[in-house]
Structures are given as structure tokens and as C-alpha cells.
Design an enzyme around this catalytic site. Structure first.
Site, PDB file in Angstrom:
ATOM      1  N   CYS A 184       6.450   8.223  12.420  1.00 46.69           N
ATOM      2  CA  CYS A 184       6.147   6.896  12.966  1.00 46.69           C
ATOM      3  C   CYS A 184       5.457   6.049  11.904  1.00 46.69           C
ATOM      4  O   CYS A 184       4.538   6.523  11.236  1.00 46.69           O
ATOM      5  CB  CYS A 184       5.247   7.032  14.190  1.00 46.69           C
ATOM      6  SG  CYS A 184       4.791   5.447  14.935  1.00 46.69           S
ATOM      7  N   THR A 186       4.468   2.729  12.739  1.00 45.60           N
ATOM      8  CA  THR A 186       3.957   1.572  13.467  1.00 45.60           C
ATOM      9  C   THR A 186       2.690   1.021  12.826  1.00 45.60           C
ATOM     10  O   THR A 186       2.516  -0.194  12.689  1.00 45.60           O
ATOM     11  CB  THR A 186       3.684   1.952  14.934  1.00 45.60           C
ATOM     12  OG1 THR A 186       4.931   2.233  15.578  1.00 45.60           O
ATOM     13  CG2 THR A 186       2.976   0.827  15.678  1.00 45.60           C
TER      14      THR A 186
END
Length: 351
Positions: A184, A186
Site C-alpha cells: 500500500c 496511500t
């Protein structure tokens, strides 16, 4: 704009202080839990570790092996109704160890309904990157109204107030974690996130006050991190990267420079978008990375390693049951938790 000054911690920032124990052996530790859920009122008994609903790890092959050890699998939302029908017919024992995954769109809802018309499974995983969206809350309410007797896990969030919102909107289990996953990005792309240990502590405190539950999702790289997640108050722990690269994962084994690998990518990555929706929309950016994970053989070896670490941790703090671990835990803040002189020679960690 405001700044929160109080310290927030991640798994790497703490160790668990040992305490006097009367346990004679790791085999004396009971890792099973029994939960009764807020809305569904159903009971579940098993070891509360879940294979992530990513397409690489959330497979039926994974579910078969994990169920043998009383662990759970959140099957990815791209599984077809034919696959669900076949697995229900041939492996009825999976009924209590598998989540049916869906997103928040109308198409996801229709697919969820179609699957649950075919298979009488009791657990639903509603998964979206941003659990703070009102659209997601509305989708959760819709699923709860449609399936009042199902166990619903929903997320992801990282704060107490949104944990309470999701529980009050129909969730039995709230999934906790924004940005800690191994594939991830993000936090890199958006600057949004929350250190995972503190997120678990805060969300678990909020959930337990309402008789709800939380699932720590992301950030575990070694069995000790799984221990810390449970010690921080998590009722369930979801693993993606730690279960990646095994025989039971989706994808073919390939050889590169004499070493064997499997492909692993985040579900918000360009690779996933190209595979499932025909490409990345021009209004968004990729929030997942794609990596080649060293091939690791059977997932059962990782399962036994994680469960062994949990049992050993319980003996260090005097917890006879997994249920007692958080009550027996004192976290110690550290600046370094591992001697890393030979870490470059070790292949078991997810980095």
C-alpha cells in the site's frame, strides 16, 4: 488545521515486557476465541487470524488450508458465483471460516446478493480503502438491512469515532488500518494514515465500549507484530503480505535470475486496475505497489510459525489464553527492537 501533539506508535516502536508466568509449556496456551457479535447475535469459535481479501491471498485454496487450523479467509470479491457454488458443494466445512467480500458499489451489492443466494455463508467483508466516506456508511446500512443475521466486517478506518459510526451503522467487526500494508502506498501518495499500533488501541477501546469488535488489517511483517496487534486489543488480525508468495496464493511461480517468485500487488495498484476495471481512471493515482515476492512453498509453514510465536508470547507474559494476552501486556517503548546484523541473510520477513 490543527496538530495532535500526543505520541502515536507503530509495531516497531514497542516491545512487550515479560512477566512471571506459571505456564510450563507453549502447548498449554489456548489460542481459540469465541465471539458473540453485536448485530447478528451469531457466535463464532476459532483462531481469529484472517487471510486478506486481496486477490492474491483471498483464495479458496488458502481457505481450505487455513480452515484446517481454525483460521479464517476473506475470499476476494472477484470470485465467481460458479466458484462459490462449487466450493460450497465440495467443502461444506468452510462455511464457518470464510468471508464473502464486497465493495460499496451497486454492482458489488448485486454480486454479494447473488453469491449469498447460492451459498449459506454467515460472514460478509465490506472492504473499501476509505471507510470515512458517507457512501460507504450508506452501503453498510443497506447490507445490514438486507442481511440482518450475517456477521459483517467493514472498513477501513483508524479512529475511535469512525469505529463507533460503523458499528452503529451495522458492522459487527470494524477493520482497522490506513496505509500500513506492505503493498500500500496511500501514505506516500496522499499523506494520510495513522500508526497502526495506536490505531488498534484507539479503535479497540471505542469498539469494546459498544460491544463490537475490531480487526487489525496491515502492518504485520513478522509473527511478533501479530502478537503486538492482539496485545493492543485487536479481536482479529488480517494478514496479506505475510501470507503472500505461497502455493495457495493466486498467480504462477516464475523464475528470475535463478530465484523463484510469485507476483503480489495492492488492490489499488495500476496492475490491479488494469486487470479488473480496464485501467486506472484519470481522476485518481495508483495507491498500491506491485512486487515479486520470493516463492515460499506451503502456507501451512507460515501458519505454524505465527501460531507458535503467539503461544510463546503468551508464555512470556503469563496468558493461558489468547483472550488474556491484552490484559497481561505492558508495552515498552524502544528505539530499536532487533539486532539487524544478519537481517540481510534472512528471507522470512516481509519488507
Amino acid at each position: 488545521m490543527r496538530i495532535e501533539e500526543d505520541l502515536k506508535l507503530d509495531f516497531k516502536d514497542v516491545l512487550i515486557r515479560p512477566k512471571r508466568s506459571t505456564l510450563r509449556s507453549r502447548s498449554d496456551v489456548d489460542l481459540s476465541r469465541e465471539y458473540k457479535f453485536l448485530h447478528s447475535k451469531l457466535k463464532w469459535n476459532g483462531i481469529p487470524i484472517i487471510a486478506s481479501n486481496m486477490d492474491h491471498t483471498g483464495t479458496f485454496a488458502m481457505a481450505k488450508i487455513l480452515a484446517e487450523h481454525q483460521l479464517l479467509t476473506a475470499v476476494n470479491k472477484f470470485a465467481t458465483t460458479k466458484q462459490w457454488q462449487d466450493i460450497a458443494a465440495n467443502y461444506p466445512s468452510l462455511q464457518n471460516y470464510v468471508f464473502v467480500t464486497a465493495g460499496s458499489s451497486d454492482a458489488d451489492f448485486k454480486n454479494l446478493c447473488a453469491v449469498l443466494e447460492l451459498v449459506d455463508y454467515s460472514m460478509i467483508c465490506l472492504d473499501i480503502a476509505n471507510g470515512y466516506s458517507q457512501h460507504f456508511v450508506d452501503a453498510l446500512k443497506r447490507v445490514r438491512a438486507t442481511f440482518p443475521d450475517k456477521i459483517i466486517m467493514a472498513g477501513n478506518v483508524v479512529t475511535g469515532e469512525m469505529t463507533e459510526e460503523l458499528l452503529l451503522s451495522g458492522a459487527d467487526i470494524v477493520k482497522v488500518g490506513i496505509g500500513p500494508g506492505s503493498v500500500c502506498v496511500t501514505r506516500k501518495k496522499t499523506g494520510v494514515g495513522y500508526p497502526q499500533l495506536s490505531a488498534i488501541i484507539e479503535c479497540a477501546d471505542a469498539a469494546h465500549g459498544l460491544h463490537g469488535h475490531v480487526c487489525a488489517d496491515g502492518g504485520c511483517t513478522v509473527p511478533g507484530d501479530v502478537v503486538k496487534a492482539f496485545a493492543a486489543g485487536a479481536d482479529f488480525v488480517m494478514l496479506g503480505g505475510m501470507f503472500a508468495g505461497h502455493d495457495e496464493c493466486a498467480g504462477e511461480i516464475f523464475v528470475e535470475n535463478g530465484k523463484s517468485y510469485k507476483r503480489f500487488y495492492g488492490m489499488s495498484s495500476t496492475e490491479a486496475m488494469n486487470k479488473y476495471v480496464g485501467g486506472m481512471a484519470d481522476y485518481r493515482s495508483s495507491e498500491g505497489r506491485s512486487v515479486n515476492v520470493p516463492y515460499r512453498g506451503a502456507v501451512e509453514d507460515m501458519v505454524l510459525d505465527v501460531l507458535g510465536g503467539l503461544r510463546s508470547a503468551c508464555t512470556y507474559v503469563g496468558a493461558k489464553k489468547l483472550k488474556e494476552l491484552s490484559k497481561c501486556t505492558t508495552f515498552v517503548r524502544v528505539t530499536q527492537q532487533l539486532n539487524e546484523i544478519y537481517m540481510h541473510q534472512e528471507t522470512g520477513d516481509i519488507r
